[in-house]
Design a protein around this motif. Structure first.
Motif, PDB file in Angstrom:
ATOM      1  N   SER A  43      31.779  11.149 -23.334  1.00  0.00           N
ATOM      2  CA  SER A  43      30.804  11.925 -22.698  1.00  0.00           C
ATOM      3  C   SER A  43      30.426  11.598 -21.392  1.00  0.00           C
ATOM      4  O   SER A  43      29.374  12.012 -20.683  1.00  0.00           O
ATOM      5  CB  SER A  43      29.630  11.950 -23.784  1.00  0.00           C
ATOM      6  N   THR A  60      33.679   9.888 -16.235  1.00  0.00           N
ATOM      7  CA  THR A  60      35.376  10.129 -16.377  1.00  0.00           C
ATOM      8  C   THR A  60      35.828  10.524 -17.589  1.00  0.00           C
ATOM      9  O   THR A  60      36.441  11.428 -17.721  1.00  0.00           O
ATOM     10  CB  THR A  60      36.009   8.488 -15.851  1.00  0.00           C
ATOM     11  N   SER A 103      28.216   8.172 -29.821  1.00  0.00           N
ATOM     12  CA  SER A 103      27.598   9.131 -30.479  1.00  0.00           C
ATOM     13  C   SER A 103      28.515  10.367 -30.432  1.00  0.00           C
ATOM     14  O   SER A 103      28.146  11.606 -30.602  1.00  0.00           O
ATOM     15  CB  SER A 103      26.233   9.619 -29.692  1.00  0.00           C
ATOM     16  N   TYR A 133      35.954   0.654 -20.490  1.00  0.00           N
ATOM     17  CA  TYR A 133      35.123  -0.380 -20.868  1.00  0.00           C
ATOM     18  C   TYR A 133      33.611  -0.174 -20.357  1.00  0.00           C
ATOM     19  O   TYR A 133      33.495  -0.054 -19.465  1.00  0.00           O
ATOM     20  CB  TYR A 133      35.507  -1.669 -20.602  1.00  0.00           C
TER      21      TYR A 133
HETATM   22  N1  LIG Z   1      30.961   4.111 -11.294  1.00  0.00           N
HETATM   23  C1  LIG Z   1      31.966   3.828 -10.620  1.00  0.00           C
HETATM   24  O1  LIG Z   1      31.974   3.984  -9.248  1.00  0.00           O
HETATM   25  C2  LIG Z   1      33.244   3.022 -11.207  1.00  0.00           C
HETATM   26  C3  LIG Z   1      34.172   2.770 -10.019  1.00  0.00           C
HETATM   27  C4  LIG Z   1      35.436   2.245 -10.732  1.00  0.00           C
HETATM   28  C5  LIG Z   1      35.289   1.944 -12.115  1.00  0.00           C
HETATM   29  N2  LIG Z   1      34.517   2.265 -12.785  1.00  0.00           N
HETATM   30  C6  LIG Z   1      34.372   1.837 -14.355  1.00  0.00           C
HETATM   31  O2  LIG Z   1      34.098   3.094 -15.066  1.00  0.00           O
HETATM   32  C7  LIG Z   1      33.717   2.811 -16.522  1.00  0.00           C
HETATM   33  C8  LIG Z   1      32.484   3.308 -16.752  1.00  0.00           C
HETATM   34  O3  LIG Z   1      33.179   4.896 -16.761  1.00  0.00           O
HETATM   35  P1  LIG Z   1      32.400   6.336 -16.634  1.00  0.00           P
HETATM   36  O4  LIG Z   1      31.636   6.247 -15.389  1.00  0.00           O
HETATM   37  O5  LIG Z   1      33.018   7.293 -16.789  1.00  0.00           O
HETATM   38  O6  LIG Z   1      30.988   5.954 -17.821  1.00  0.00           O
HETATM   39  P2  LIG Z   1      29.666   6.660 -17.998  1.00  0.00           P
HETATM   40  O7  LIG Z   1      29.454   8.097 -17.055  1.00  0.00           O
HETATM   41  O8  LIG Z   1      28.752   5.471 -17.421  1.00  0.00           O
HETATM   42  O9  LIG Z   1      29.386   6.998 -19.373  1.00  0.00           O
HETATM   43  C9  LIG Z   1      29.370   6.102 -20.249  1.00  0.00           C
HETATM   44  C10 LIG Z   1      30.190   6.522 -21.482  1.00  0.00           C
HETATM   45  O10 LIG Z   1      30.753   5.398 -22.522  1.00  0.00           O
HETATM   46  C11 LIG Z   1      29.899   5.681 -23.638  1.00  0.00           C
HETATM   47  N3  LIG Z   1      29.366   4.281 -24.050  1.00  0.00           N
HETATM   48  C12 LIG Z   1      28.326   3.591 -23.642  1.00  0.00           C
HETATM   49  N4  LIG Z   1      28.142   2.708 -24.227  1.00  0.00           N
HETATM   50  C13 LIG Z   1      29.172   2.439 -25.002  1.00  0.00           C
HETATM   51  C14 LIG Z   1      29.639   1.347 -25.994  1.00  0.00           C
HETATM   52  N5  LIG Z   1      29.077   0.280 -26.253  1.00  0.00           N
HETATM   53  N6  LIG Z   1      30.813   1.720 -26.939  1.00  0.00           N
HETATM   54  C15 LIG Z   1      31.582   2.684 -26.403  1.00  0.00           C
HETATM   55  N7  LIG Z   1      31.226   3.752 -25.837  1.00  0.00           N
HETATM   56  C16 LIG Z   1      29.907   3.586 -25.068  1.00  0.00           C
HETATM   57  C17 LIG Z   1      28.796   6.846 -23.494  1.00  0.00           C
HETATM   58  O11 LIG Z   1      28.641   7.435 -24.711  1.00  0.00           O
HETATM   59  P3  LIG Z   1      27.717   7.040 -26.124  1.00  0.00           P
HETATM   60  O12 LIG Z   1      26.345   6.718 -25.202  1.00  0.00           O
HETATM   61  O13 LIG Z   1      27.892   8.001 -26.870  1.00  0.00           O
HETATM   62  O14 LIG Z   1      28.241   5.935 -26.518  1.00  0.00           O
HETATM   63  C18 LIG Z   1      29.607   7.634 -22.273  1.00  0.00           C
HETATM   64  O15 LIG Z   1      30.544   8.395 -23.068  1.00  0.00           O
HETATM   65  C19 LIG Z   1      33.123   1.076 -16.336  1.00  0.00           C
HETATM   66  O16 LIG Z   1      34.311   0.525 -17.026  1.00  0.00           O
HETATM   67  C20 LIG Z   1      33.373   0.841 -14.794  1.00  0.00           C
HETATM   68  O17 LIG Z   1      33.780  -0.484 -14.374  1.00  0.00           O
HETATM   69  C21 LIG Z   1      33.119   2.524 -12.446  1.00  0.00           C
END
Ligand SMILES: NC(=O)c1ccc[n+]([C@@H]2O[C@H](COP(=O)([O-])OP(=O)(O)OC[C@H]3O[C@@H](n4cnc5c(N)ncnc54)[C@H](OP(=O)(O)O)[C@@H]3O)[C@@H](O)[C@H]2O)c1
Length: 292
Positions: A29, A32, A53, A80
């Motif tokens: 959700s 990415t 969730s 992660y």
């Molecule tokens: N932001 C940047 O610019 C950037 C750049 C390069 C790499 N990254 C990497 O991208 C990743 C973050 O990806 P994103 O930005 O697509 O995610 P995000 O938008 O922060 O969304 C978090 C997602 O992970 C789930 N989540 C949260 N805590 C969790 C847990 N303990 N176990 C399993 N699922 C969990 C959430 O759903 P629920 O609440 O239902 O669990 C949600 O689906 C990180 O590893 C970060 O290092 C980020």
């Protein structure tokens, strides 16, 4: 090919050869994961949308949730939380990747971050897991300004952030998703490789906020602060002390100018240019994302 040879190959490759796979998408959700799920479905794959969730329950901090999510999948996208470089990421990603291999999930794609030294344990863990792995190292996401914790400030007309005047090639997370789904294919040629991807243009955070401001017709200011000041504010919002400390270190290192260059991964993998930040700003403004 003899039946035995076919069976050996089937053990070593996802059951696809370019056709439908079952793909576990973690963080499904999120910025990415949601788009990886959409792109994988559009490519004809069956998606397991996983998160705490989600339709498939999955928690990085609760290994008892991993087996059901993994069993029967051909491939998995690993994002992660809260960050690929967070304390404990290497151990968790390694344990999950080894379990995935044991359950026959041979193809793993780990989302990582360009220039993030703290991500090395997670990257090493997936490389050493025995899986057919690909690491996709992305630059800073455009969608950080339209989803998640920074959105509130953007809507209020002021982005307070510790990025100084550093330049960053903001990437559209739809491009991350397209790259992930392409490299997941068994015959993509990207197994065992690190792919670095970025957007097509360097912008400072001040430039990016100004482009959003112009697209929305509303004044939105960029207010640079130090990483320490920002971390202090996060702690005030209830972010646990250990996470705030990690984020301060992350911002101090990753926003020091080391990522002020373009990467060619999107063009290499997809054969097209990455989406420009201006397109993102225009679309999101039209959708009303930054309305006060
Ligand atoms: N932001 C940047 O610019 C950037 C750049 C390069 C790499 N990254 C990497 O991208 C990743 C973050 O990806 P994103 O930005 O697509 O995610 P995000 O938008 O922060 O969304 C978090 C997602 O992970 C789930 N989540 C949260 N805590 C969790 C847990 N303990 N176990 C399993 N699922 C969990 C959430 O759903 P629920 O609440 O239902 O669990 C949600 O689906 C990180 O590893 C970060 O290092 C980020």
């Amino acid at each position: 090919m003899t039946e035995n040879a076919l069976n050996t190959q089937q053990l070593n490759e996802p059951q696809s050869n370019g056709q439908s796979m079952t793909v576990l998408v973690t963080g499904a959700s999120g910025k990415t994961g949601r788009r990886v799920a959409e792109a994988a479905e559009a490519a004809g794959h069956t998606v397991r949308a996983a998160s705490r969730s989600g339709a498939v329950r999955f928690d990085w901090y609760d290994p008892t949730t991993w087996e059901d999510a993994l069993r029967g999948a051909d491939a998995a996208y690993l994002a992660y939380m809260p960050d690929v470089g967070a304390p404990g990421a290497g151990e968790a990603v390694g344990a999950l990747a080894r379990q995935a291999v044991a359950l026959g999930v041979r193809r793993l794609v780990l989302l990582s971050a360009r220039g993030e030294d703290q991500a090395e344990p997670a990257e090493r863990a997936v490389r050493e897991s025995g899986a057919r792995w690909t690491v996709v190292r992305a630059s800073w996401f455009a969608q950080n300004l339209s989803e998640g914790p920074l959105l509130e400030g953007m809507r209020a007309g002021e982005l307070v952030f510790p990025a100084g005047e550093v330049l960053e090639p903001f990437i559209d997370s739809r491009d991350i998703a397209d790259v992930v789904v392409e490299v997941l294919r068994p015959d993509s040629g990207y197994a065992g490789r690190v792919v670095e991807i970025s957007g097509p243009r360097l912008l400072s955070f001040r430039d990016a906020v100004a482009e959003v401001s112009a697209a929305t017709g509303r004044e939105i200011r960029y207010v640079p602060v130090s990483a320490r000041e920002y971390g202090g504010a996060l702690a005030g919002y209830g972010v646990p002390a250990e996470e705030a400390e990690f984020l301060i270190e992350l911002f101090e290192t990753n926003l020091d100018g080391r990522n002020a260059y373009l990467s060619e991964g999107v063009r290499e993998v997809l054969g097209r240019a990455p989406r420009d930040f201006a397109e993102f700003a225009r679309e999101q403004a039209e959708a009303g994302v930054w309305k006060a």
